[in-house]
Scaffold this motif. Structure first.
Motif, PDB file in Angstrom:
ATOM      1  N   HIS A  79       0.831  -1.195   0.000  1.00  0.00           N
ATOM      2  CA  HIS A  79       0.000   0.000   0.000  1.00  0.00           C
ATOM      3  C   HIS A  79       0.870   1.251   0.000  1.00  0.00           C
ATOM      4  N   ARG A  80       0.440   2.223  -0.788  1.00  0.00           N
ATOM      5  CA  ARG A  80       1.184   3.486  -0.901  1.00  0.00           C
ATOM      6  C   ARG A  80       0.255   4.661  -0.648  1.00  0.00           C
ATOM      7  N   HIS A  81       0.839   5.724  -0.112  1.00  0.00           N
ATOM      8  CA  HIS A  81       0.103   6.976  -0.008  1.00  0.00           C
ATOM      9  C   HIS A  81       0.829   8.010  -0.849  1.00  0.00           C
ATOM     10  N   VAL A  82       0.134   8.576  -1.814  1.00  0.00           N
ATOM     11  CA  VAL A  82       0.705   9.587  -2.703  1.00  0.00           C
ATOM     12  C   VAL A  82       0.110  10.937  -2.327  1.00  0.00           C
ATOM     13  N   LYS A  83       0.960  11.888  -2.013  1.00  0.00           N
ATOM     14  CA  LYS A  83       0.483  13.224  -1.627  1.00  0.00           C
ATOM     15  C   LYS A  83       1.044  14.257  -2.600  1.00  0.00           C
TER      16      LYS A  83
END
Length: 335
Positions: free
Chosen positions: A316-320
């Motif tokens: 899982h990745r969080h892209v901001k």
């Protein structure tokens, strides 16, 4: 009503077995070219349409993604959805668009329905990011315009704290020391984050917390912006803000309308900053200064993360993304 045509009718018309028709539909490479063409001709002549729902039920998956938006009336979300659709189509998927209208019950109903339909994955800008239903049945979920803080799923968002800070810093640099923030309800994470950024800007500038007057709204629609404008003008002149930061462009456009109706000028009597930089921001009677979010890129990236959920060793990745202030005529240097 014309009776539906099934695989059996196609097979009889083409003079082949049911299994051959099934192979043409699902594994055309194993069928001799001449036979394949005969079956395809029969499909065309009879008007056969394959039962995709049945095929999906057997396979346990579909070629459909879904996006549950917070407010379909807000052009921000339709712009994001366009980016999702483009990425989905490029990968061979269709897109279902559902509108929760910021209603938690309606959101839960849509999630239940989409899971029953065995969609490949769900993109959602949630009313409640902690909703257990988002993950309870195993359908991949990616949060859009909302950060997954617990790492349990992928998410794509914009740094809304920074966005609020950019907006209010701009107003302070233009000489404003009494600023309103229009937005709500505070149950919406984006509103809370943008307010936090506004307060951070005050602290950095050495201004007291009461330099910001928070006008909470029941929603993020144009009508709520008009109502906030009436409340703002009704404040005592000694503490009435000279500038306003709105939590989205729809509120800002409503505020602009209210100022015009009450005979006040923007930016002379009230400078206004919006958020999202939707197409209508630049086209307003007074072009609106706004914090731009990369809407198409948000949608595309979210769809790509969702499609990668079933890859081996997926993490899982969080892209901001970073917001950008776009300055127009609704703000001006205060003389």
């Amino acid at each position: 009503m014309k009776p539906s045509v099934g695989i059996r009718e196609v097979a009889q018309h083409a003079g082949v077995s049911n299994a051959t028709v099934s192979n043409v539909l699902n594994r055309p490479d194993v069928v001799a070219p001449a036979t394949r063409q005969r079956v395809l001709a029969a499909i065309e002549e009879l008007g056969f349409v394959r039962n995709e729902s049945a095929r999906q039920l057997r396979a346990g998956r579909s070629r459909v993604l879904a996006y549950v938006v917070l407010d379909a009336a807000n052009p921000f979300f339709t712009d994001v959805a366009r980016g999702v659709e483009d990425a989905a189509r490029e990968a061979g998927f269709a897109l279902f668009l559902c509108n929760s209208a910021s209603d938690g019950g309606r959101e839960r109903e849509y999630l239940e329905l989409l899971q029953e339909q065995r969609v490949e994955g769900i993109l959602i800008t949630p009313v409640d990011a902690d909703n257990a239903q988002l993950a309870e049945r195993g359908t991949p979920v990616v949060l859009v315009d909302r950060e997954a803080t617990d790492g349990s799923r992928c998410s794509v968002a914009v740094d809304d704290v920074l966005g609020g800070e950019l907006a209010v810093t701009h107003l302070i640099e233009n000489g404003h020391t009494r600023i309103a923030m229009v937005g709500g309800p505070l149950s919406i994470q984006q509103v809370r984050d943008r307010r936090e950024g506004a307060m951070r800007a005050l602290t950095t500038a050495g201004l007291p917390a009461d330099a910001l007057t928070f006008l909470e709204t029941r929603g993020l629609q144009v009508a709520e912006g008009r109502g906030a404008g009436e409340r703002l003008v009704g404040l005592p002149a000694s503490r009435r803000p000279t500038a306003a930061f709105c939590a989205n462009d729809l509120l800002a456009l409503g505020l602009l309308q209210s100022m015009t109706q009450q005979g006040l000028r923007v930016p002379d009597d009230l400078a206004v900053v919006g958020y999202d930089d939707i197409e209508f921001a630049a086209a307003a009677a007074v072009p609106l200064t706004s914090v731009r979010q990369p809407r198409d890129q948000l949608g595309r990236t979210a769809a790509q993360l969702l499609l990668a959920e079933n890859e081996p060793d997926h993490e899982h990745r969080h892209v901001k993304f970073q917001p950008e202030l776009v300055v127009r005529a609704s703000t001006a240097i205060k003389r």
